[in-house]
Design a protein around this motif. Structure first.
Motif, PDB file in Angstrom:
ATOM      1  N   VAL A  69      -7.563   2.381 -11.566  1.00  0.00           N
ATOM      2  CA  VAL A  69      -6.568   2.512 -10.491  1.00  0.00           C
ATOM      3  C   VAL A  69      -7.254   2.296  -9.133  1.00  0.00           C
ATOM      4  O   VAL A  69      -6.713   1.621  -8.249  1.00  0.00           O
ATOM      5  CB  VAL A  69      -5.862   3.892 -10.556  1.00  0.00           C
ATOM      6  CG1 VAL A  69      -5.010   4.148  -9.316  1.00  0.00           C
ATOM      7  CG2 VAL A  69      -4.988   3.976 -11.810  1.00  0.00           C
ATOM      8  N   GLN A 105      -6.608 -10.000  -8.787  1.00  0.00           N
ATOM      9  CA  GLN A 105      -5.591  -8.938  -8.819  1.00  0.00           C
ATOM     10  C   GLN A 105      -5.015  -8.791 -10.224  1.00  0.00           C
ATOM     11  O   GLN A 105      -4.862  -7.676 -10.734  1.00  0.00           O
ATOM     12  CB  GLN A 105      -4.459  -9.254  -7.829  1.00  0.00           C
ATOM     13  CG  GLN A 105      -4.823  -9.000  -6.378  1.00  0.00           C
ATOM     14  CD  GLN A 105      -3.593  -8.906  -5.477  1.00  0.00           C
ATOM     15  OE1 GLN A 105      -2.484  -9.190  -5.908  1.00  0.00           O
ATOM     16  NE2 GLN A 105      -3.804  -8.514  -4.236  1.00  0.00           N
ATOM     17  N   PHE A 119       1.738   1.646  -3.495  1.00  0.00           N
ATOM     18  CA  PHE A 119       0.558   2.121  -4.222  1.00  0.00           C
ATOM     19  C   PHE A 119       0.452   3.654  -4.120  1.00  0.00           C
ATOM     20  O   PHE A 119       0.095   4.324  -5.089  1.00  0.00           O
ATOM     21  CB  PHE A 119      -0.716   1.456  -3.691  1.00  0.00           C
ATOM     22  CG  PHE A 119      -1.929   1.794  -4.506  1.00  0.00           C
ATOM     23  CD1 PHE A 119      -2.180   1.138  -5.697  1.00  0.00           C
ATOM     24  CD2 PHE A 119      -2.801   2.794  -4.099  1.00  0.00           C
ATOM     25  CE1 PHE A 119      -3.279   1.478  -6.471  1.00  0.00           C
ATOM     26  CE2 PHE A 119      -3.904   3.133  -4.860  1.00  0.00           C
ATOM     27  CZ  PHE A 119      -4.145   2.467  -6.046  1.00  0.00           C
ATOM     28  N   LEU A 125      -5.860  -4.949  -4.346  1.00  0.00           N
ATOM     29  CA  LEU A 125      -4.633  -5.119  -3.563  1.00  0.00           C
ATOM     30  C   LEU A 125      -4.945  -5.273  -2.077  1.00  0.00           C
ATOM     31  O   LEU A 125      -4.251  -5.992  -1.358  1.00  0.00           O
ATOM     32  CB  LEU A 125      -3.685  -3.926  -3.783  1.00  0.00           C
ATOM     33  CG  LEU A 125      -3.011  -3.863  -5.160  1.00  0.00           C
ATOM     34  CD1 LEU A 125      -2.230  -2.563  -5.318  1.00  0.00           C
ATOM     35  CD2 LEU A 125      -2.088  -5.060  -5.401  1.00  0.00           C
ATOM     36  N   ARG A 126      -5.992  -4.620  -1.624  1.00  0.00           N
ATOM     37  CA  ARG A 126      -6.373  -4.740  -0.213  1.00  0.00           C
ATOM     38  C   ARG A 126      -7.126  -6.025   0.065  1.00  0.00           C
ATOM     39  O   ARG A 126      -6.969  -6.651   1.101  1.00  0.00           O
ATOM     40  CB  ARG A 126      -7.237  -3.548   0.213  1.00  0.00           C
ATOM     41  CG  ARG A 126      -6.443  -2.310   0.598  1.00  0.00           C
ATOM     42  CD  ARG A 126      -7.304  -1.314   1.349  1.00  0.00           C
ATOM     43  NE  ARG A 126      -8.523  -0.986   0.624  1.00  0.00           N
ATOM     44  CZ  ARG A 126      -9.724  -1.457   0.903  1.00  0.00           C
ATOM     45  NH1 ARG A 126      -9.907  -2.265   1.917  1.00  0.00           N
ATOM     46  NH2 ARG A 126     -10.763  -1.099   0.168  1.00  0.00           N
ATOM     47  N   MET A 175       0.819  -1.216   0.000  1.00  0.00           N
ATOM     48  CA  MET A 175       0.000   0.000   0.000  1.00  0.00           C
ATOM     49  C   MET A 175       0.859   1.276   0.000  1.00  0.00           C
ATOM     50  O   MET A 175       0.486   2.283  -0.598  1.00  0.00           O
ATOM     51  CB  MET A 175      -1.044  -0.006   1.138  1.00  0.00           C
ATOM     52  CG  MET A 175      -2.123  -1.086   0.994  1.00  0.00           C
ATOM     53  SD  MET A 175      -2.781  -1.414  -0.710  1.00  0.00           S
ATOM     54  CE  MET A 175      -3.772   0.055  -1.018  1.00  0.00           C
ATOM     55  N   PHE A 196       2.674   5.153  -6.616  1.00  0.00           N
ATOM     56  CA  PHE A 196       2.089   4.970  -7.959  1.00  0.00           C
ATOM     57  C   PHE A 196       1.040   6.057  -8.218  1.00  0.00           C
ATOM     58  O   PHE A 196       1.046   6.709  -9.268  1.00  0.00           O
ATOM     59  CB  PHE A 196       1.489   3.556  -8.060  1.00  0.00           C
ATOM     60  CG  PHE A 196       0.611   3.319  -9.252  1.00  0.00           C
ATOM     61  CD1 PHE A 196       1.101   3.464 -10.545  1.00  0.00           C
ATOM     62  CD2 PHE A 196      -0.717   2.935  -9.096  1.00  0.00           C
ATOM     63  CE1 PHE A 196       0.288   3.239 -11.657  1.00  0.00           C
ATOM     64  CE2 PHE A 196      -1.536   2.705 -10.192  1.00  0.00           C
ATOM     65  CZ  PHE A 196      -1.025   2.868 -11.476  1.00  0.00           C
ATOM     66  N   LEU A 229      -7.868  -1.324  -8.690  1.00  0.00           N
ATOM     67  CA  LEU A 229      -6.621  -2.006  -8.334  1.00  0.00           C
ATOM     68  C   LEU A 229      -6.354  -1.877  -6.832  1.00  0.00           C
ATOM     69  O   LEU A 229      -5.953  -2.848  -6.172  1.00  0.00           O
ATOM     70  CB  LEU A 229      -5.450  -1.435  -9.145  1.00  0.00           C
ATOM     71  CG  LEU A 229      -4.065  -2.011  -8.830  1.00  0.00           C
ATOM     72  CD1 LEU A 229      -3.989  -3.514  -9.095  1.00  0.00           C
ATOM     73  CD2 LEU A 229      -2.969  -1.291  -9.634  1.00  0.00           C
ATOM     74  N   ALA A 230      -6.617  -0.688  -6.283  1.00  0.00           N
ATOM     75  CA  ALA A 230      -6.434  -0.482  -4.836  1.00  0.00           C
ATOM     76  C   ALA A 230      -7.282  -1.484  -4.056  1.00  0.00           C
ATOM     77  O   ALA A 230      -6.806  -2.134  -3.125  1.00  0.00           O
ATOM     78  CB  ALA A 230      -6.814   0.947  -4.454  1.00  0.00           C
TER      79      ALA A 230
END
Lengths: 112, 112
Positions: free
Chosen positions: B47, B64, A40, B54-55, A37, A43, B50-51
């Motif tokens: 985006v 993912q 991220f 990822l979480r 994170m 990014f 994607l967050a």
């Protein structure tokens, strides 16, 4: 005497796996320390800079290209951390057409 | 009788120019109609997804991977619109090490 230009090497086009490896060699140790994170966040910072470059710089300019490079490099960092193979992921979803309507060109009504 | 599996083709690793061409064939007409900033909006939406992935999803999972693919595809759409060659841009900035400190691995103090 004018300096001789280095002969331009004809490089093979960069593959996505080669990009991921190169970014791993340069950044993976630090990326791991920072975590997914945290990385991220970096990014997204680059995504913001890309927005600025798209609004303010000339299309195709060196400045725009540099921001695209940064976004792509941080996306590769994230993919390395997540253990995702970008080439495989994008081929699975986008080879031969739109992921949703399966056509090429895409004819989805929703993507306006 | 069990269905025969398709023999897995050994594909050459996907190059960035090939990715940009494939995304252009599928989306460029619509991307052009939508314009750069409209397309940027779609990219940012991905985006965000994607967050979430990822979480919430398992590292390296199909979920993912799909979000990475979407981010990369929209980034390629934007690069096509801007006339930026992603491979060239990222090679210029990241081949052989960090764009800032020029080392591999990167030793910048600021990237923590």
């Amino acid at each position: 005497m004018p300096r001789k230009r280095k002969p331009t090497k004809r490089r093979a086009p960069l593959t996505l796996p080669a990009l991921q490896r190169e970014i791993a060699r340069t950044f993976l140790t630090r990326d791991r320390r920072r975590g997914v994170m945290g990385t991220f966040g970096w990014f997204v910072e680059e995504v913001g800079e890309l927005a600025t470059a798209l609004r303010e710089e000339k299309p195709g300019s060196r400045e725009q290209a540099a921001e695209f490079a940064d976004c792509l490099a941080w996306l590769a960092s994230l993919a390395n951390l997540a253990g995702v193979d970008l080439a495989r992921a994008v081929t699975r979803k986008y080879a031969g057409g739109c992921a949703r309507c399966k056509r090429q060109p895409c004819r989805c009504r929703s993507k306006k």
